[in-house]
Design an enzyme around this catalytic site. Structure first.
Site, PDB file in Angstrom:
ATOM      1  N   LYS A 133      48.894   8.487  43.969  1.00 61.70           N
ATOM      2  CA  LYS A 133      49.616   7.990  45.140  1.00 61.70           C
ATOM      3  C   LYS A 133      50.909   8.777  45.353  1.00 61.70           C
ATOM      4  O   LYS A 133      51.213   9.224  46.456  1.00 61.70           O
ATOM      5  CB  LYS A 133      49.938   6.508  44.886  1.00 61.70           C
ATOM      6  CG  LYS A 133      50.427   5.736  46.055  1.00 61.70           C
ATOM      7  CD  LYS A 133      50.841   4.324  45.635  1.00 61.70           C
ATOM      8  CE  LYS A 133      49.694   3.483  45.130  1.00 61.70           C
ATOM      9  NZ  LYS A 133      50.083   2.059  44.968  1.00 61.70           N
ATOM     10  N   ASN A 148      53.047 -10.288  50.082  1.00 64.66           N
ATOM     11  CA  ASN A 148      54.005  -9.355  50.666  1.00 64.66           C
ATOM     12  C   ASN A 148      53.312  -8.245  51.470  1.00 64.66           C
ATOM     13  O   ASN A 148      53.694  -7.943  52.596  1.00 64.66           O
ATOM     14  CB  ASN A 148      54.868  -8.756  49.543  1.00 64.66           C
ATOM     15  CG  ASN A 148      55.918  -7.820  50.091  1.00 64.66           C
ATOM     16  OD1 ASN A 148      56.541  -8.091  51.110  1.00 64.66           O
ATOM     17  ND2 ASN A 148      56.094  -6.685  49.444  1.00 64.66           N
ATOM     18  N   THR A 161      55.607  -1.611  52.057  1.00 62.93           N
ATOM     19  CA  THR A 161      54.179  -1.356  51.821  1.00 62.93           C
ATOM     20  C   THR A 161      53.379  -1.764  53.063  1.00 62.93           C
ATOM     21  O   THR A 161      52.523  -1.004  53.536  1.00 62.93           O
ATOM     22  CB  THR A 161      53.680  -2.105  50.563  1.00 62.93           C
ATOM     23  OG1 THR A 161      54.594  -1.836  49.497  1.00 62.93           O
ATOM     24  CG2 THR A 161      52.299  -1.662  50.173  1.00 62.93           C
ATOM     25  N   LYS A 189      52.329   1.799  35.282  1.00 65.85           N
ATOM     26  CA  LYS A 189      52.134   0.414  35.721  1.00 65.85           C
ATOM     27  C   LYS A 189      52.387  -0.509  34.548  1.00 65.85           C
ATOM     28  O   LYS A 189      52.178  -0.120  33.391  1.00 65.85           O
ATOM     29  CB  LYS A 189      50.690   0.220  36.200  1.00 65.85           C
ATOM     30  CG  LYS A 189      50.520  -0.943  37.142  1.00 65.85           C
ATOM     31  CD  LYS A 189      50.999  -0.555  38.514  1.00 65.85           C
ATOM     32  CE  LYS A 189      50.658  -1.519  39.591  1.00 65.85           C
ATOM     33  NZ  LYS A 189      50.807  -0.851  40.907  1.00 65.85           N
ATOM     34  N   LYS A 223      56.564   6.020  37.498  1.00 67.61           N
ATOM     35  CA  LYS A 223      56.932   4.967  38.445  1.00 67.61           C
ATOM     36  C   LYS A 223      55.756   4.060  38.714  1.00 67.61           C
ATOM     37  O   LYS A 223      54.630   4.538  38.866  1.00 67.61           O
ATOM     38  CB  LYS A 223      57.345   5.661  39.757  1.00 67.61           C
ATOM     39  CG  LYS A 223      57.918   4.760  40.798  1.00 67.61           C
ATOM     40  CD  LYS A 223      59.405   4.581  40.619  1.00 67.61           C
ATOM     41  CE  LYS A 223      59.964   3.510  41.526  1.00 67.61           C
ATOM     42  NZ  LYS A 223      59.706   2.147  41.038  1.00 67.61           N
ATOM     43  N   HIS A 259      53.779  14.508  34.391  1.00 69.75           N
ATOM     44  CA  HIS A 259      53.935  15.847  34.995  1.00 69.75           C
ATOM     45  C   HIS A 259      55.208  15.901  35.836  1.00 69.75           C
ATOM     46  O   HIS A 259      55.714  16.977  36.122  1.00 69.75           O
ATOM     47  CB  HIS A 259      52.707  16.213  35.831  1.00 69.75           C
ATOM     48  CG  HIS A 259      52.582  15.415  37.092  1.00 69.75           C
ATOM     49  ND1 HIS A 259      52.195  14.094  37.096  1.00 69.75           N
ATOM     50  CD2 HIS A 259      52.839  15.729  38.380  1.00 69.75           C
ATOM     51  CE1 HIS A 259      52.200  13.649  38.333  1.00 69.75           C
ATOM     52  NE2 HIS A 259      52.592  14.618  39.136  1.00 69.75           N
TER      53      HIS A 259
HETATM   54  N1  GLU Z   1      53.655  -1.842  43.018  1.00 66.35           N
HETATM   55  C1  GLU Z   1      53.764  -0.964  44.140  1.00 66.35           C
HETATM   56  C2  GLU Z   1      52.567  -0.030  44.180  1.00 66.35           C
HETATM   57  O1  GLU Z   1      51.549  -0.302  43.619  1.00 66.35           O
HETATM   58  C3  GLU Z   1      55.091  -0.267  44.209  1.00 66.35           C
HETATM   59  C4  GLU Z   1      55.383   0.708  43.137  1.00 66.35           C
HETATM   60  C5  GLU Z   1      56.799   1.248  43.163  1.00 66.35           C
HETATM   61  O2  GLU Z   1      57.504   1.019  44.123  1.00 66.35           O
HETATM   62  O3  GLU Z   1      57.138   1.912  42.184  1.00 66.35           O
HETATM   63  O4  GLU Z   1      52.571   0.976  44.838  1.00 66.35           O
END
Ligand code: GLU
Length: 478
Positions: A100, A239, A200, A112, A76, A71
């Protein structure tokens, strides 16, 4: 029943759990059933295998890239390097990325990736081969690119892997000016951005600080408002967990427990996160740290120790029906994706707790990835054009005020006021603003409709509504 085919023994309920959360939240929206179905479905699931040379022979590697929703473009999400990775998990994590991004107003769809290996069992050379070949496979199918799909680090991957991906993508796309925007989480020296590594964890800590700052909400769960002195247990010193713990301590919380694979440690007077981290680096284990008062061989026992806030920042399915009643925390802040099962969540709320959900709590990473992508597309570091200008303007102002009032500032006061913002400061301020605003957006939905019941469902309602608007803007739905 277990079979002798590991691929068939996959745990396949994670995507179902995410869909369950979606379906529940969807009741509180007014969208067409077809539109809801479109939002919920995984648009593209690419499953592939490729061989690498190992020892005297070859090994076939299983891998995935899932683009959950286009969309918004690009899609990402990180790439997970784990032996446990399976298609259901990658689909669930891609879907979570969609929600998210919507929650924190980052204009991306969700995706993903997964590579089914335990990185610890491979040499650096082999990992490089695997990563580069994975990237080539994505390129072949148009599953990567600055306007198509932009990977990032996830469990088991980091800056090193992202630099291999960037290099492979740039090599295969000669002359593409925006090639560096094809992946984020890169090292700063290779077009990365200051603050991405800790983003994060910093986001998790800000989310918690914001949640506990709301007096009336804290009263309902029997806690005093404010982060200062709150007792926290963090699961995972990777991390996300490490930086969450560090920033929570910096904000004034007391990190009383830390849990890792090999066990857990606890001290009600607080643990020195950095010292524990160094101890683990030196000895290979969290156990044996001199500042701990209690040690647990079973890592899960660590989750059940007395505290106010529990931060699961390792993997999914850590808090289940089996252990949720033993959790003493009043707040669970999900640093990991999917650490609490829906059944456990219902029990935790019934027992008077609240959960800061993954799709908001750990969104700091993708938020700063968005800043990195913007930096790559604009080909200029944040602050480069205006830092000196700002400093000169501030200097003129300070000189003028001092001249008019006759009050001389101390050198420290002068330099604090005059200083222009660095890239790191701009990134951190953008991240903080995003986390704070998004928390209140979610809370507003939660408070205004008590039937919604959880912050997760409230966050999901907000996400669905925003994604629906995108589809409507695309002219696909009325
Ligand atoms: N792997 C991270 C997440 O689950 C980062 C994803 C990103 O920066 O695109 O949010």
């Amino acid at each position: 029943m277990a079979t002798n085919n590991p691929a068939a023994d996959q745990d396949t309920h994670f995507f179902g759990d995410v869909c369950k959360n979606f379906d529940y939240a969807a009741q509180f929206t007014k969208h067409d059933a077809g539109l809801l179905d479109q939002i919920k479905s995984c648009n593209s699931v690419y499953r592939f295998r490729f061989p690498i040379r190992r020892g005297n022979g070859f090994e076939v590697i299983d891998a995935w890239r899932v683009e959950h929703s286009q969309h918004q473009s690009p899609t990402k999400g990180g790439i997970r390097y784990s032996e446990m990775v399976n298609e259901d998990e990658v689909m669930a994590l891609a879907a979570l990325m969609t929600y998210k991004c919507a929650i924190v107003n980052v204009p991306f769809g969700g995706a993903k990736g997964g590579i089914k290996i335990n990185p610890k069992n491979y040499t650096i050379q082999e990992l490089e081969n695997i990563t580069r070949r994975y990237t080539v496979e994505l390129i072949k199918k148009n599953f990567i690119g600055p306007s198509i799909d932009v990977p990032a680090p996830d469990y088991g991957s980091g800056e090193r892997e992202m630099s291999w991906i960037a290099d492979t993508y740039a090599t295969m796309n000669p002359g593409q000016l925006d090639a560096m925007g094809a992946v984020t989480g890169k090292p700063i020296a290779l077009h990365g951005i200051a603050g991405r590594r800790e983003a994060t964890g910093r986001g998790v800590a800000i989310a918690i600080r914001e949640c506990v700052s709301v007096g009336e909400d804290m009263q309902k769960i029997g806690l005093l408002p404010g982060i200062s002195g709150k007792k926290v247990i963090v699961q995972g010193l990777g991390n996300v967990g490490y930086h969450s713990a560090r920033f929570l301590a910096e904000f004034g919380a007391l990190v009383v427990g830390l849990c890792e694979f090999e066990g857990a440690i606890y001290n009600e007077d607080g643990l020195d996160v950095e010292a524990v981290f160094q101890h683990r680096k030196a000895t290979g284990s969290i156990l044996g740290y001199a500042g701990a008062k209690k040690e647990f061989k079973n890592s899960h026992d660590g989750l059940e120790q007395p505290c106010d806030i529990l931060v699961p920042a390792a993997l999914e399915n850590q808090i289940t029906e089996a252990n949720v009643k033993n959790i003493k925390a009043k707040i669970i802040a999900e640093g990991a994706n999917g650490p609490t099962t829906p059944e456990a969540e219902a029990i935790f709320y019934k027992n008077g707790g609240i959960i800061i959900p993954d799709m908001y709590a750990n969104a700091g990473g993708v938020t700063v990835s968005y800043f990195e992508w913007l930096k790559n597309l604009s080909h200029v570091a944040f602050g480069r054009m205006n830092r000196r200008f700002e400093e000169n303007t501030n200097l003129n102002m300070v000189n003028m005020v001092e001249g008019i009032t006759g009050v001389a500032l101390t050198p420290l006061q002068r330099s604090t006021i005059i200083k222009g913002a660095s890239e790191l400061e701009l990134v951190n301020s953008g991240l903080e603003d995003t986390m704070i605003r998004s928390y209140h957006e979610i809370r507003e939905i939660y408070i205004n409709n008590p039937k919604i019941g959880t912050l997760r469902s409230a966050a999901m309602v907000g996400a669905i509504n925003k994604i629906a608007v995108s589809y409507q803007n695309l002219g696909i739905w009325p």
